[in-house]
Design a protein around this motif. Structure first.
Motif, PDB file in Angstrom:
ATOM      1  N   ALA A  45       0.848  -1.179   0.039  1.00  0.00           N
ATOM      2  CA  ALA A  45       0.034  -0.056   0.048  1.00  0.00           C
ATOM      3  C   ALA A  45       0.885   1.084  -0.108  1.00  0.00           C
ATOM      4  CB  ALA A  45      -0.648  -0.038   1.381  1.00  0.00           C
ATOM      5  N   ARG A  46       2.019   1.169   0.826  1.00  0.00           N
ATOM      6  CA  ARG A  46       2.930   2.180   0.833  1.00  0.00           C
ATOM      7  C   ARG A  46       3.613   2.785  -0.357  1.00  0.00           C
ATOM      8  NH1 ARG A  46       7.410   0.147   3.791  1.00  0.00           N
ATOM      9  NH2 ARG A  46       7.748  -0.568   1.532  1.00  0.00           N
ATOM     10  N   ASP A  47       4.113   1.456  -0.999  1.00  0.00           N
ATOM     11  CA  ASP A  47       4.771   1.740  -2.330  1.00  0.00           C
ATOM     12  C   ASP A  47       3.665   2.302  -3.536  1.00  0.00           C
ATOM     13  OD1 ASP A  47       6.884   0.987  -0.712  1.00  0.00           O
ATOM     14  OD2 ASP A  47       7.131  -0.988  -1.531  1.00  0.00           O
ATOM     15  N   ALA A  48       2.563   1.684  -3.377  1.00  0.00           N
ATOM     16  CA  ALA A  48       1.453   1.987  -4.410  1.00  0.00           C
ATOM     17  C   ALA A  48       1.305   3.648  -4.033  1.00  0.00           C
ATOM     18  CB  ALA A  48       0.307   1.285  -4.203  1.00  0.00           C
ATOM     19  N   GLU A  49       1.014   4.057  -3.004  1.00  0.00           N
ATOM     20  CA  GLU A  49       0.750   5.252  -2.798  1.00  0.00           C
ATOM     21  C   GLU A  49       1.858   6.286  -3.132  1.00  0.00           C
ATOM     22  OE1 GLU A  49      -0.531   6.087   1.267  1.00  0.00           O
ATOM     23  OE2 GLU A  49      -2.313   4.741   0.925  1.00  0.00           O
ATOM     24  N   ALA A  50       3.017   5.915  -2.990  1.00  0.00           N
ATOM     25  CA  ALA A  50       4.116   6.702  -3.446  1.00  0.00           C
ATOM     26  C   ALA A  50       4.329   6.732  -5.176  1.00  0.00           C
ATOM     27  CB  ALA A  50       5.553   6.101  -3.228  1.00  0.00           C
ATOM     28  N   LEU A  51       4.085   5.507  -5.852  1.00  0.00           N
ATOM     29  CA  LEU A  51       3.925   5.568  -7.107  1.00  0.00           C
ATOM     30  C   LEU A  51       2.659   6.614  -7.632  1.00  0.00           C
ATOM     31  CD1 LEU A  51       4.231   1.923  -8.202  1.00  0.00           C
ATOM     32  CD2 LEU A  51       5.929   3.501  -8.625  1.00  0.00           C
ATOM     33  N   ALA A  57       1.864  -1.657 -11.045  1.00  0.00           N
ATOM     34  CA  ALA A  57       1.277  -2.495 -10.210  1.00  0.00           C
ATOM     35  C   ALA A  57       1.926  -3.850 -10.230  1.00  0.00           C
ATOM     36  CB  ALA A  57      -0.384  -2.483 -10.296  1.00  0.00           C
ATOM     37  N   VAL A  58       1.813  -4.233 -11.474  1.00  0.00           N
ATOM     38  CA  VAL A  58       2.540  -5.465 -11.897  1.00  0.00           C
ATOM     39  C   VAL A  58       3.884  -5.841 -11.263  1.00  0.00           C
ATOM     40  CG1 VAL A  58       3.377  -7.254 -13.757  1.00  0.00           C
ATOM     41  CG2 VAL A  58       0.983  -5.912 -13.877  1.00  0.00           C
ATOM     42  N   GLN A  59       4.599  -4.800 -11.338  1.00  0.00           N
ATOM     43  CA  GLN A  59       6.149  -4.524 -10.839  1.00  0.00           C
ATOM     44  C   GLN A  59       6.136  -4.957  -9.433  1.00  0.00           C
ATOM     45  OE1 GLN A  59       8.959  -4.859 -12.181  1.00  0.00           O
ATOM     46  NE2 GLN A  59       9.439  -2.887 -13.342  1.00  0.00           N
ATOM     47  N   LEU A  60       5.001  -3.905  -8.868  1.00  0.00           N
ATOM     48  CA  LEU A  60       5.044  -4.186  -7.171  1.00  0.00           C
ATOM     49  C   LEU A  60       4.698  -5.472  -6.801  1.00  0.00           C
ATOM     50  CD1 LEU A  60       3.130  -1.140  -5.658  1.00  0.00           C
ATOM     51  CD2 LEU A  60       5.603  -1.701  -5.618  1.00  0.00           C
ATOM     52  N   LEU A  61       3.864  -6.053  -7.387  1.00  0.00           N
ATOM     53  CA  LEU A  61       3.198  -7.447  -7.171  1.00  0.00           C
ATOM     54  C   LEU A  61       4.519  -8.564  -7.148  1.00  0.00           C
ATOM     55  CD1 LEU A  61      -0.290  -8.033  -7.921  1.00  0.00           C
ATOM     56  CD2 LEU A  61       0.466  -7.827  -5.825  1.00  0.00           C
ATOM     57  N   VAL A  77      -3.961  -2.787  -5.371  1.00  0.00           N
ATOM     58  CA  VAL A  77      -2.670  -3.004  -6.400  1.00  0.00           C
ATOM     59  C   VAL A  77      -2.842  -4.175  -7.294  1.00  0.00           C
ATOM     60  CG1 VAL A  77      -0.262  -3.632  -6.371  1.00  0.00           C
ATOM     61  CG2 VAL A  77      -1.237  -2.108  -4.576  1.00  0.00           C
ATOM     62  N   ALA A  78      -3.536  -5.181  -6.538  1.00  0.00           N
ATOM     63  CA  ALA A  78      -4.004  -6.405  -7.248  1.00  0.00           C
ATOM     64  C   ALA A  78      -4.833  -6.071  -8.409  1.00  0.00           C
ATOM     65  CB  ALA A  78      -4.642  -7.272  -6.344  1.00  0.00           C
ATOM     66  N   ALA A  79      -6.029  -4.978  -8.212  1.00  0.00           N
ATOM     67  CA  ALA A  79      -6.926  -4.679  -9.162  1.00  0.00           C
ATOM     68  C   ALA A  79      -6.127  -4.054 -10.202  1.00  0.00           C
ATOM     69  CB  ALA A  79      -7.958  -3.848  -8.667  1.00  0.00           C
ATOM     70  N   ALA A  80      -5.308  -3.115 -10.111  1.00  0.00           N
ATOM     71  CA  ALA A  80      -4.798  -2.409 -11.078  1.00  0.00           C
ATOM     72  C   ALA A  80      -3.833  -3.154 -11.912  1.00  0.00           C
ATOM     73  CB  ALA A  80      -3.782  -1.235 -10.305  1.00  0.00           C
ATOM     74  N   ALA A  81      -3.170  -4.288 -11.308  1.00  0.00           N
ATOM     75  CA  ALA A  81      -2.248  -5.206 -11.870  1.00  0.00           C
ATOM     76  C   ALA A  81      -3.012  -5.815 -13.062  1.00  0.00           C
ATOM     77  CB  ALA A  81      -1.502  -6.164 -11.179  1.00  0.00           C
ATOM     78  N   GLN A  82      -4.164  -6.325 -12.541  1.00  0.00           N
ATOM     79  CA  GLN A  82      -5.339  -7.071 -13.273  1.00  0.00           C
ATOM     80  C   GLN A  82      -5.664  -6.497 -14.559  1.00  0.00           C
ATOM     81  OE1 GLN A  82      -7.670  -9.110 -10.347  1.00  0.00           O
ATOM     82  NE2 GLN A  82      -6.014 -10.615 -10.058  1.00  0.00           N
TER      83      GLN A  82
END
Lengths: 424, 424
Positions: B276-282, B317-321, B306-311
Motif C-alpha cells: 500500500a505504501r509503495d503504491a501510494e508513492a507511485l 502495479a504488476v512490478q510491485l506485486l 494494487v492487485a486490481a490495477a495489476a489485473q
C-alpha cells in the motif's frame, strides 16, 4: 543376555503397557513399582505381574532398596542395558566409524576406517560389515545379541524405507536398500538416517544437561547442515531432507559458484571449504604471512589453519572467521524467528574454530532475532565429540526398538534375533 | 446432549483406551466394533463393554448396518457431534469473529464485530463474552453444553498457560490470564493460541484433501507470519513464537524502517502495508494513473487496489506485486530447504492478489530450493476462507479434549461442565 520368548498374536494394549513400563525404567523416570503404579495408573497386581514378565525376559533387573519416605522400602528396578547390543556406523565422505553400544547407547568399542563413500554401497558396506564382524568378535558377542543396527549417511534419507534419496556426494547410493542388506546380514532391524539428524538426536537423548525438545543442531564442516527437533522428536521433513541450510541464498554476489551449481549459497561463502579457499587466496596474494607459511608447509589450508592463524593474531584470518560467523549468524537469526528453538548447538570441525567465531555467530543472532525468541535461547558448542554420530545412531535404534508401539509393530512380522517376545 | 457421569480416581490405562476408541470413531478411522477391535487389539468383550459406556455417556451413537464382507453385518458407530458445543473467538487487530461449532468443528453460528484489540483485554473480552452469550441464546444452548472455548490472538502465546507473551500489537495483553477469565465465565476449559497457528491447524484437520503432516501456512496480510506443523502437530517453539518470519532480514537496504525498528525486514518490503505504501508513492509521484485514480477516489490504497490495477494491466502495479512475490518466495525457498514441507498454503488478504503474485512466489521457490525438497511440494492458496481461524480454534479445543490422554489429564481436577465423566 536375554532369553527368547515366543508370543501369540500381540494384544496391542497389553504390549503398550509393557513398552511404557520399560521406557519409564529405561529413562529412569520411574524406577520402583509404586512409582510405576502412580505413573501408569496400573494397580499393584498388574505392575507386579508385568514387571515379573519383563524381569523373566531379561529386560529388567532388580536393583538396590530405595530410600523410602515412609512405609515399606521399595526395591528399584534397573533397565538391563547388557541384554542386547546395538551396531552402529557413521558414514562420512572419506571414511566411516563403526561401533557397538549397549542398550543405553554407551559405546563399548569403535573403529574409524578410511573409505571413500563415492566407491558406492556394495564396496563400502562390505567394509562396514567386515569391521562390525571384527568388533562383535572382540566384544565376544553372539549373532543373537544384536538387537538392531543404526547407520548415518552424509545425505538425505527416506526414513521410512531407510533408502538414501538423491544424495549429492554419494554416487551409486540413490535408493539403495541399506536396510535390506544389513538386516539380512545381521538378522536384526536396521534404521538409516542423515548424519546431522543423528548428531542432533545424540545431543537430544544424552542424559544430563537438558537441551529441551526444540533443538537446532548446526553442523559446520566442509558443508553446513542442520538437524531439527520438535517436541523431542526429529523433524525429518516430507522427503527426509529437512535441514539443508547450506544452499540457502544469503547473498546476491554471483562471483562464487557453489558445488550445487547456484550462487550465493551459505556454504559456498561460510563453510569449511569456503574458508580454506579464501585463506589460500589470501596466502597466495601475499596478504597473510602466517597463512602463507602454513600453506608452504602443508601444501594446502584448512579451516583449522585459519582458526590457528586467527588465534595467533593474524588480522586477515580474524576477518575471514568473523565474516563467516556473521553469514552463519544471519541465517540462524532467520531460523530463530521461524522456529523459536530453545537451544542451538554448533558442531562439526569448523565450529571448533575458537571463541571469536562463536562470538560473531552469537552476536549476529542476538542482533537480528526477535527479543522474545532469544530471551531464553542458548547457543553453545555441541557436547558430544567424535562419537556423537555413533551415539545418535544407537539412540535412533533404541527409540525405535523401545517406542511404546514397538512391540505391537514388530511382533507380527517377527522380532529381531535376540529380542525377547513377551507373553502377557 | 450428554448426561454427566461421575468417576472415581481415573485408571489412566483404562481412560487411554476410551480416548482411543472415541478418537478412532471421531476421525472415522474405525467405525464398527470389529474394526475397533482389530485397530486396538482389545477383545470383543472389552470393545462391547467400552462402547456401551461411551454410548451411555452420549459420546457415541449407533449408526446404520455396514455392508459386510461376509459373516454377520456390523453396525457402525457414529461420533455424537451434537453432544456438546465449542465456543470460538478469533481476535484480530481491529475486530473479532466469535462463533459456536459442534464437536466436529462445523461452525453453527458466527458474528464479526469491529473492536480494536488495543483497548486491552478487559474491554475486548467483555465484548467477546457478550457476543458468545448472544450466540448461545440464539442456538438454544444451555451453559453445560459448552465443552470448551478456543481463542486465537494476533501475537505470540505461551500455549501451556494460554497467556499472550509480549504481543507487539496488543498493549495490555502481555501475560493476561485469558484462560482463567473465560474459563470462569463459561465453566469450561479454555485454550489460546496465535491466530496463524490456528489457521494452520484448521487446514491441517479439515477432512478432505490432505495436506500431509508437514504443512507451512503463510499468512500474508498487513504483516507476514507462518504456522508450522511437524508430523501433524503444531510446532509452536520454545516460547510459542515460532513462525515469526515477517522480521527476517531479506535485504541490506536500510532505507525502509520496519515497525519493529530494524531494517530489511520481509514484511516492511513485501507485506500488505508495504504494498500500500509503495503504491501510494507511485500514485503520488505520477508513475501510475490507475493507482492515482483509486487514491483520489478512496483517499488511500490497499494491497487489493494494487492487485486490481495489476489485473487491469498497469505495469507499475504488476512490478510491485512480482517484486513482493519474489521477496516472499526467496524467504520461503530458505524455509523449504530448512523444513522440507509437503505443502505450503498461502492465506491472508494479500494472497488473494491474483495469479501473478502466486506465480512469482512459486517461481522463486522452485528456482532457489533444492530439487529434492520441491519434488512433491505443493504451493497453493489456503482453502478455508474467513472462518478459517474459527475452525482452527475449534479444532484446537477438540484436539485437546479428545487427546488420548485427555480424560486422564482432566478428570482429577474436574472436567468441563457438560463433558461426561466415564467409569470403566
Amino acid at each position: 543376555m536375554a532369553t527368547r520368548l515366543t508370543a501369540d498374536l500381540p494384544n496391542v494394549e497389553l504390549l503398550d503397557s509393557y513398552g511404557r513400563l520399560l521406557d519409564l525404567v529405561r529413562t529412569r523416570e520411574a524406577v520402583t513399582r509404586p512409582e510405576l503404579s502412580s505413573r501408569t495408573g496400573l494397580g499393584r497386581t498388574a505392575i507386579t505381574q508385568r514387571t515379573t514378565v519383563l524381569l523373566d525376559a531379561g529386560l529388567l533387573e532388580e536393583g538396590e532398596l530405595n530410600a523410602s519416605t515412609g512405609g515399606r522400602q521399595a526395591r528399584s528396578l534397573r533397565f538391563a542395558k547388557d541384554a542386547g547390543r546395538i551396531l552402529c556406523a557413521e558414514l562420512g565422505a572419506t571414511g566411516f566409524t563403526a561401533g557397538i553400544t549397549d542398550l543405553t547407547g554407551s559405546v563399548l568399542a569403535s573403529r574409524h576406517v578410511e573409505c571413500a563413500i563415492a566407491q558406492g554401497p556394495e564396496l563400502v558396506l562390505d567394509e562396514v560389515e567386515k569391521i562390525l564382524d571384527e568388533l562383535l568378535a572382540t566384544e565376544g558377542c553372539a549373532p543373537e545379541d544384536v538387537w538392531g543396527v543404526g547407520v548415518g549417511v552424509p545425505g538425505p534419507v527416506e526414513f521410512a524405507t531407510g533408502r538414501p534419496s538423491e544424495p549429492p556426494i554419494m554416487p551409486g547410493w540413490n535408493n539403495f536398500g541399506v536396510r535390506e542388506r544389513l538386516g539380512a546380514r545381521f538378522q536384526a532391524p536396521v534404521w538409516v538416517d542423515n548424519e546431522v539428524n543423528l548428531l542432533c538426536l545424540g545431543e537430544l537423548r544424552t542424559p544430563g544437561a537438558s537441551v529441551g525438545g526444540e533443538l537446532l543442531y548446526i553442523k559446520i564442516g566442509t558443508g553446513i547442515g542442520a538437524g531439527i527437533s520438535s517436541a523431542g522428536q526429529l523433524h525429518r521433513g516430507a522427503q527426509g531432507c529437512a535441514g539443508d541450510i547450506g544452499h540457502a541464498a544469503v547473498s546476491d554476489d554471483s562471483a562464487v559458484i557453489c558445488r550445487c551449481g547456484k550462487t550465493g549459497c551459505l556454504e559456498a561463502l561460510a563453510g569449511g571449504a569456503a574458508l580454506a579457499r579464501d585463506a589460500e587466496a589470501l596466502a597466495g596474494g601475499g596478504h597473510s604471512e602466517p597463512l602463507a607459511r602454513i600453506l608452504r608447509e602443508n601444501g594446502s589450508l584448512t579451516s583449522i589453519d585459519v582458526a590457528a592463524a586467527a588465534q595467533a593474531g593474524d588480522h586477515q584470518a580474524v576477518q575471514l572467521l568473523t565474516q563467516a560467523g556473521k553469514r552463519i549468524g544471519a541465517m540462524l537469526a532467520t531460523l530463530v524467528n521461524f522456529y523459536n528453538p530453545q537451544v542451538i548447538l554448533l558442531g562439526g570441525r569448523v565450529s571448533d574454530a575458537g571463541d571469536l567465531f562463536l562470538a560473531s555467530i552469537r552476536e549476529t543472532i542476538y542482533r537480528r532475532s526477535l527479543p522474545l525468541s532469544t530471551r531464553e535461547l542458548r547457543i553453545d558448542r555441541a557436547r558430544l565429540g567424535d562419537e556423537g554420530g555413533l551415539i545418535g545412531a544407537a539412540y535412533m535404534v533404541l527409540d525405535e526398538l523401545f517406542a511404546v508401539h514397538y512391540f505391537g509393530d514388530w511382533l507380527p512380522a517377527g522380532s529381531p534375533a535376540g529380542m525377547p517376545h513377551l507373553t502377557g
